[in-house]
Design a protein around this motif. Structure first.
Motif, PDB file in Angstrom:
ATOM      1  N   SER A  27       0.838  -1.205   0.000  1.00 19.45           N
ATOM      2  CA  SER A  27       0.000   0.000   0.000  1.00 19.45           C
ATOM      3  C   SER A  27       0.863   1.240   0.000  1.00 19.45           C
ATOM      4  N   LEU A  28       0.335   2.299  -0.592  1.00 22.44           N
ATOM      5  CA  LEU A  28       1.018   3.587  -0.652  1.00 22.44           C
ATOM      6  C   LEU A  28       0.329   4.581   0.273  1.00 22.44           C
ATOM      7  N   GLY A  29       1.105   5.470   0.840  1.00 22.48           N
ATOM      8  CA  GLY A  29       0.549   6.579   1.590  1.00 22.48           C
ATOM      9  C   GLY A  29       0.371   7.777   0.677  1.00 22.48           C
ATOM     10  N   LEU A  30      -0.390   8.742   1.128  1.00 26.12           N
ATOM     11  CA  LEU A  30      -0.622   9.943   0.324  1.00 26.12           C
ATOM     12  C   LEU A  30       0.652  10.761   0.113  1.00 26.12           C
ATOM     13  N   HIS A  31       1.679  10.516   0.910  1.00 29.99           N
ATOM     14  CA  HIS A  31       2.918  11.278   0.791  1.00 29.99           C
ATOM     15  C   HIS A  31       4.015  10.504   0.051  1.00 29.99           C
ATOM     16  N   THR A  32       3.650   9.379  -0.553  1.00 24.83           N
ATOM     17  CA  THR A  32       4.608   8.599  -1.339  1.00 24.83           C
ATOM     18  C   THR A  32       4.899   9.339  -2.644  1.00 24.83           C
ATOM     19  N   PRO A  50      -3.028  -0.120  -3.590  1.00 22.72           N
ATOM     20  CA  PRO A  50      -3.961   0.573  -2.694  1.00 22.72           C
ATOM     21  C   PRO A  50      -3.329   1.849  -2.148  1.00 22.72           C
ATOM     22  N   VAL A  51      -4.176   2.852  -1.870  1.00 26.11           N
ATOM     23  CA  VAL A  51      -3.720   4.116  -1.294  1.00 26.11           C
ATOM     24  C   VAL A  51      -4.382   4.275   0.069  1.00 26.11           C
ATOM     25  N   LEU A  52      -3.561   4.611   1.066  1.00 26.98           N
ATOM     26  CA  LEU A  52      -4.042   4.807   2.431  1.00 26.98           C
ATOM     27  C   LEU A  52      -3.933   6.271   2.827  1.00 26.98           C
ATOM     28  N   SER A  53      -4.873   6.714   3.655  1.00 31.79           N
ATOM     29  CA  SER A  53      -4.839   8.083   4.180  1.00 31.79           C
ATOM     30  C   SER A  53      -3.767   8.187   5.260  1.00 31.79           C
ATOM     31  N   ASP A  54      -3.571   9.394   5.776  1.00 32.35           N
ATOM     32  CA  ASP A  54      -2.621   9.599   6.871  1.00 32.35           C
ATOM     33  C   ASP A  54      -3.033   8.816   8.117  1.00 32.35           C
ATOM     34  N   GLN A  55      -4.319   8.517   8.225  1.00 29.86           N
ATOM     35  CA  GLN A  55      -4.833   7.731   9.358  1.00 29.86           C
ATOM     36  C   GLN A  55      -4.809   6.232   9.046  1.00 29.86           C
ATOM     37  N   LEU A  58      -8.074   2.981   4.074  1.00 32.86           N
ATOM     38  CA  LEU A  58      -8.099   2.754   2.641  1.00 32.86           C
ATOM     39  C   LEU A  58      -8.951   3.815   1.972  1.00 32.86           C
ATOM     40  N   VAL A  59      -8.360   4.546   1.021  1.00 31.24           N
ATOM     41  CA  VAL A  59      -9.103   5.621   0.353  1.00 31.24           C
ATOM     42  C   VAL A  59      -9.255   5.404  -1.156  1.00 31.24           C
ATOM     43  N   GLY A  60      -8.426   4.539  -1.742  1.00 36.33           N
ATOM     44  CA  GLY A  60      -8.525   4.334  -3.173  1.00 36.33           C
ATOM     45  C   GLY A  60      -7.389   3.473  -3.695  1.00 36.33           C
ATOM     46  N   SER A  85      -5.478  13.696  -7.794  1.00 36.66           N
ATOM     47  CA  SER A  85      -5.553  13.670  -9.261  1.00 36.66           C
ATOM     48  C   SER A  85      -4.801  12.471  -9.848  1.00 36.66           C
ATOM     49  N   ASN A  86      -4.051  11.750  -9.009  1.00 40.61           N
ATOM     50  CA  ASN A  86      -3.250  10.622  -9.487  1.00 40.61           C
ATOM     51  C   ASN A  86      -3.776   9.254  -9.046  1.00 40.61           C
ATOM     52  N   PHE A  87      -4.878   9.225  -8.318  1.00 44.78           N
ATOM     53  CA  PHE A  87      -5.437   7.935  -7.923  1.00 44.78           C
ATOM     54  C   PHE A  87      -6.957   8.009  -7.918  1.00 44.78           C
ATOM     55  N   THR A  88      -7.580   6.843  -7.917  1.00 43.67           N
ATOM     56  CA  THR A  88      -9.045   6.742  -7.920  1.00 43.67           C
ATOM     57  C   THR A  88      -9.524   6.528  -6.498  1.00 43.67           C
ATOM     58  N   ARG A  89     -10.411   7.414  -6.057  1.00 44.27           N
ATOM     59  CA  ARG A  89     -10.969   7.309  -4.703  1.00 44.27           C
ATOM     60  C   ARG A  89     -12.156   6.365  -4.684  1.00 44.27           C
ATOM     61  N   PHE A  90     -12.277   5.610  -3.591  1.00 42.09           N
ATOM     62  CA  PHE A  90     -13.477   4.807  -3.377  1.00 42.09           C
ATOM     63  C   PHE A  90     -14.552   5.710  -2.823  1.00 42.09           C
TER      64      PHE A  90
END
Length: 166
Positions: A27-32, A50-55, A58-60, A85-90
């Motif tokens: 998984s990637l963080g938003l700051h990756t 997968p993209v994870l929020s700072d918390q 799972l966000v997208g 703008s670079n990932f798809t949000r759920f």
């Protein structure tokens, strides 16, 4: 063409997602940084991350081909971080702009249910894969594709993908 519940039952013989023996998700963080995301995906031959929020929620997901295309066209720089703008949000409900509501797929989800998920999502953005999580979507265990499902049936049946006798 939809498969009947009896056909699905015979095809998977009670197997669940865990039986696919998928590699652990990355998984990637938003700051990756974008360049790090591309490198990690390339090293592991992953097409979606997968993209994870700072918390750590799972966000997208990031579609690596989409990211590569934007990077190659100079629309994003290597030191940029993963951004909306670079990932798809759920979403939590159906929407015309996203992949629709998130459906929870766990390690104990029957493969027959996973096939129905892929049938329902066919042709939609992100419809060719599912994220395997815990019930509350706090942990991402793996990414599963329709191809993973097809390989499982082929391996298990030993006759080119057609389900054999139990």
């Amino acid at each position: 063409m939809s498969t009947t519940p009896t056909q699905l039952s015979a095809k998977y013989r009670g197997a669940v997602v865990e039986d696919l023996q998928l590699p652990p998700a990355l998984s990637l963080g938003l700051h990756t940084q974008v360049v790090e995301a591309l490198s990690l995906a390339y090293d592991r031959e992953f097409s979606r991350l997968p993209v994870l929020s700072d918390q750590r929620r799972l966000v997208g997901f990031v579609d690596i081909e989409f990211l590569k295309t934007k990077f190659a066209a100079g629309k994003i720089k290597e030191d940029e971080t993963i951004s909306p703008s670079n990932f798809t949000r759920f979403t939590t409900k159906s929407s015309a702009s996203g992949p629709g509501p998130y459906q929870v797929i766990t390690p104990l989800t029957p493969l027959a249910e996973l096939e129905k998920f892929f049938e329902f999502k066919a042709g939609q953005e992100g419809g060719d894969f599912a994220l395997v999580t815990d019930e509350k979507r706090r942990l991402v265990y793996a990414v599963v594709t329709k191809a993973d499902l097809e390989k499982f049936v082929s391996r298990r049946s030993g006759n080119g993908g057609e389900a054999g006798p139990p």
